[in-house]
Scaffold this active site. Structure first.
Site, mmCIF file in Angstrom:
data_model
loop_
_atom_site.group_PDB
_atom_site.id
_atom_site.type_symbol
_atom_site.label_atom_id
_atom_site.label_comp_id
_atom_site.label_asym_id
_atom_site.label_seq_id
_atom_site.Cartn_x
_atom_site.Cartn_y
_atom_site.Cartn_z
ATOM 1 N N ARG A 45 0.828 -1.220 0.000
ATOM 2 C CA ARG A 45 0.000 0.000 0.000
ATOM 3 C C ARG A 45 0.861 1.269 0.000
ATOM 4 O O ARG A 45 0.500 2.267 -0.598
ATOM 5 C CB ARG A 45 -0.924 0.008 1.216
ATOM 6 C CG ARG A 45 -2.042 -1.023 1.088
ATOM 7 C CD ARG A 45 -3.067 -0.842 2.167
ATOM 8 N NE ARG A 45 -4.119 -1.831 2.094
ATOM 9 C CZ ARG A 45 -5.189 -1.830 2.867
ATOM 10 N NH1 ARG A 45 -5.348 -0.900 3.776
ATOM 11 N NH2 ARG A 45 -6.105 -2.756 2.752
ATOM 12 N N ASP A 157 -15.355 9.973 9.108
ATOM 13 C CA ASP A 157 -14.305 8.992 8.816
ATOM 14 C C ASP A 157 -12.952 9.667 9.066
ATOM 15 O O ASP A 157 -12.854 10.897 9.055
ATOM 16 C CB ASP A 157 -14.384 8.504 7.363
ATOM 17 C CG ASP A 157 -13.745 7.134 7.184
ATOM 18 O OD1 ASP A 157 -14.473 6.124 7.122
ATOM 19 O OD2 ASP A 157 -12.492 7.057 7.148
HETATM 20 C C1 LIG Z 1 -14.473 -1.160 6.297
HETATM 21 S S1 LIG Z 1 -14.959 0.522 6.384
HETATM 22 C C2 LIG Z 1 -16.643 0.361 6.951
HETATM 23 C C3 LIG Z 1 -17.621 1.258 6.214
HETATM 24 C C4 LIG Z 1 -19.077 1.118 6.619
HETATM 25 N N1 LIG Z 1 -19.267 1.416 8.014
HETATM 26 C C5 LIG Z 1 -19.600 -0.256 6.293
HETATM 27 O O1 LIG Z 1 -19.805 -1.089 7.169
HETATM 28 O O2 LIG Z 1 -19.825 -0.526 5.096
HETATM 29 C C6 LIG Z 1 -14.109 1.095 7.871
HETATM 30 C C7 LIG Z 1 -13.903 2.608 7.906
HETATM 31 O O3 LIG Z 1 -13.416 2.979 9.218
HETATM 32 C C8 LIG Z 1 -12.515 4.055 9.057
HETATM 33 N N2 LIG Z 1 -11.593 4.152 10.230
HETATM 34 C C9 LIG Z 1 -10.568 3.323 10.558
HETATM 35 N N3 LIG Z 1 -9.921 3.761 11.647
HETATM 36 C C10 LIG Z 1 -10.557 4.899 12.023
HETATM 37 C C11 LIG Z 1 -10.343 5.831 13.087
HETATM 38 N N4 LIG Z 1 -9.343 5.677 13.963
HETATM 39 N N5 LIG Z 1 -11.180 6.889 13.189
HETATM 40 C C12 LIG Z 1 -12.194 7.043 12.293
HETATM 41 N N6 LIG Z 1 -12.438 6.214 11.261
HETATM 42 C C13 LIG Z 1 -11.624 5.151 11.120
HETATM 43 C C14 LIG Z 1 -11.772 3.719 7.765
HETATM 44 O O4 LIG Z 1 -11.178 4.845 7.169
HETATM 45 C C15 LIG Z 1 -12.864 3.082 6.915
HETATM 46 O O5 LIG Z 1 -13.416 3.980 5.978
#
Ligand SMILES: C[S@@+](CC[C@H](N)C(=O)[O-])C[C@H]1O[C@@H](n2cnc3c(N)ncnc32)[C@H](O)[C@@H]1O
Length: 287
Positions: A45, A157
Site C-alpha cells: 500500500r 471517517d
Molecule cells: C471497512 S470501512 C466500513 C464502512 C461502513 N461502516 C460499512 O460497514 O460498510 C471502515 C472505515 O473505518 C474508518 N476508520 C478506521 N480507523 C478509524 C479511526 N481511527 N477513526 C475514524 N475512522 C476510522 C476507515 O477509514 C474506513 O473507511
C-alpha cells in the site's frame, strides 16, 4: 541453507525495524492493529507513496513521515492508504429493516425524539458514503409515511480521500445494484453518458447528510448533541479489545439514553465492560 534475516528484509523493501516503527505509530494514531502478518500488505500500500515522492527506500520514507514536515503533509496521505474502506449500499440489510420497523418507532413511541421529532443518526466510519446514503434513503421513506418526523445524519471517517468521494455522491452504476427499484427511481439521478454510466444521490437526500473528518482515537469527538442511533459497522474489527472497549464507552457518552448502537455482523461486544444490552443480532441499546 541459512538465510540472513537482514538480507531477506532488504529484498522485500520494508525492514523489520521500519515496519515496527510504522506499525506502532499506526496503532497509536488510528487504533488499527498491524501484526507482522500485515507487513506485505502495508508495504504494497505504501509503495505508491514512495513512487510519488520519488523516495527509494522505506527508511527514507519513515524519516520523512516522522519529520515535522511529514507530520504536516504526509500523515493524512499515509492514513488514507492504511485504512480499509470496503463498503456497499444496503450492506447487512436486516439492520436497515430493524431500524425503521423497530428502533425508530420505539424511540417515537417513547417520545425520545422530543417535541421536534427529529432523529439524529451518526454513521461512524462511513467510508465512501454508501452507508449514510442508505440510511438517508430508508429514513426519507419513513418520513414520507410519518408526518412530522425528520432526521439528520452525521457521517464521519478518518480518511479524507473517502470523505471527498462521499461528498461528491457519484457512484458507478453497478454499485447501486443492491438499492431497491422504488428507491433507485426516487433517490438516484442517472448520467446521460451511456459509455460510462454513473449515478448521483439526489440533492434532497444529500442535504440530510453532514460529512466530517473524525479520528476515533481523539478524546473529544466535538459532538455536542446526543444522537439516538449510531451505526459503527465493520470498524472495530481492526482494533484490539482495549481500544474497542474504550471506543464503545466514548460512543455511549454521545448516545442518548435508550439509543441504539449497530455493529457489523462479525463484531461482538461480548466480554466488554460497556453500558449496553443486546436487542437484535449485533444491535445494542444503551441502558
Ligand atoms: C471497512 S470501512 C466500513 C464502512 C461502513 N461502516 C460499512 O460497514 O460498510 C471502515 C472505515 O473505518 C474508518 N476508520 C478506521 N480507523 C478509524 C479511526 N481511527 N477513526 C475514524 N475512522 C476510522 C476507515 O477509514 C474506513 O473507511
Amino acid at each position: 541453507m541459512i538465510v540472513d534475516p537482514c538480507l531477506s528484509d532488504r529484498a522485500s523493501g520494508l525492514t523489520s525495524s521500519d515496519f515496527s516503527r510504522l506499525s506502532q505509530f499506526i496503532y497509536k494514531q488510528c487504533g488499527i492493529k498491524m501484526p507482522i502478518a500485515k507487513k506485505t500488505m502495508l508495504e504494497a500500500r505504501l509503495q505508491k507513496r514512495l513512487r510519488i515522492l520519488q523516495i527509494t527506500s522505506f527508511t527514507e520514507y519513515c524519516d520523512y513521515l516522522f519529520s515535522k514536515a511529514g507530520m504536516e503533509e504526509e500523515l493524512i496521505k499515509m492514513i488514507d492508504l492504511v485504512t480499509t474502506n470496503k463498503t456497499d449500499f444496503f450492506r447487512e440489510p436486516d439492520h436497515f429493516d430493524y431500524l425503521v420497523r423497530q428502533a425508530v418507532p420505539e424511540l417515537e413511541s417513547r417520545q425520545q425524539l422530543g417535541v421536534s421529532r427529529r432523529l439524529l443518526v451518526w454513521s461512524a466510519g462511513c467510508s465512501t458514503g454508501e452507508e449514510p446514503y442508505t440510511l438517508s434513503m430508508v429514513l426519507s421513506d419513513y418520513a414520507e409515511a410519518h408526518a412530522g418526523f425528520s432526521y439528520n445524519i452525521l457521517a464521519t471517517d478518518i480518511s479524507t480521500r473517502v470523505l471527498d468521494k462521499a461528498r461528491t455522491a457519484v457512484y458507478e452504476e453497478e454499485r447501486i445494484e443492491p438499492v431497491p427499484l422504488s428507491m433507485k427511481k426516487k433517490y438516484l439521478l442517472r448520467s446521460k453518458d451511456r459509455e460510462n454510466p454513473m449515478v448521483r444521490i439526489t440533492p434532497e437526500l444529500r442535504e440530510k447528510v453532514h460529512f466530517k473528518r473524525l479520528n476515533f482515537m481523539d478524546n473529544d469527538f466535538g459532538i455536542r448533541e446526543h444522537v439516538q442511533i449510531i451505526f459503527c459497522r465493520n470498524v472495530i474489527i481492526y482494533f484490539d479489545r482495549n481500544t474497542q472497549e474504550c471506543l464503545i464507552n466514548k460512543f455511549c457518552r454521545v448516545l442518548a439514553p435508550g439509543g441504539y448502537l449497530f455493529m457489523g455482523h462479525s463484531e461482538t461486544l461480548n466480554g466488554l465492560n460497556v453500558p449496553l444490552t443486546p436487542v437484535f443480532p449485533t444491535v445494542y441499546r444503551k441502558l
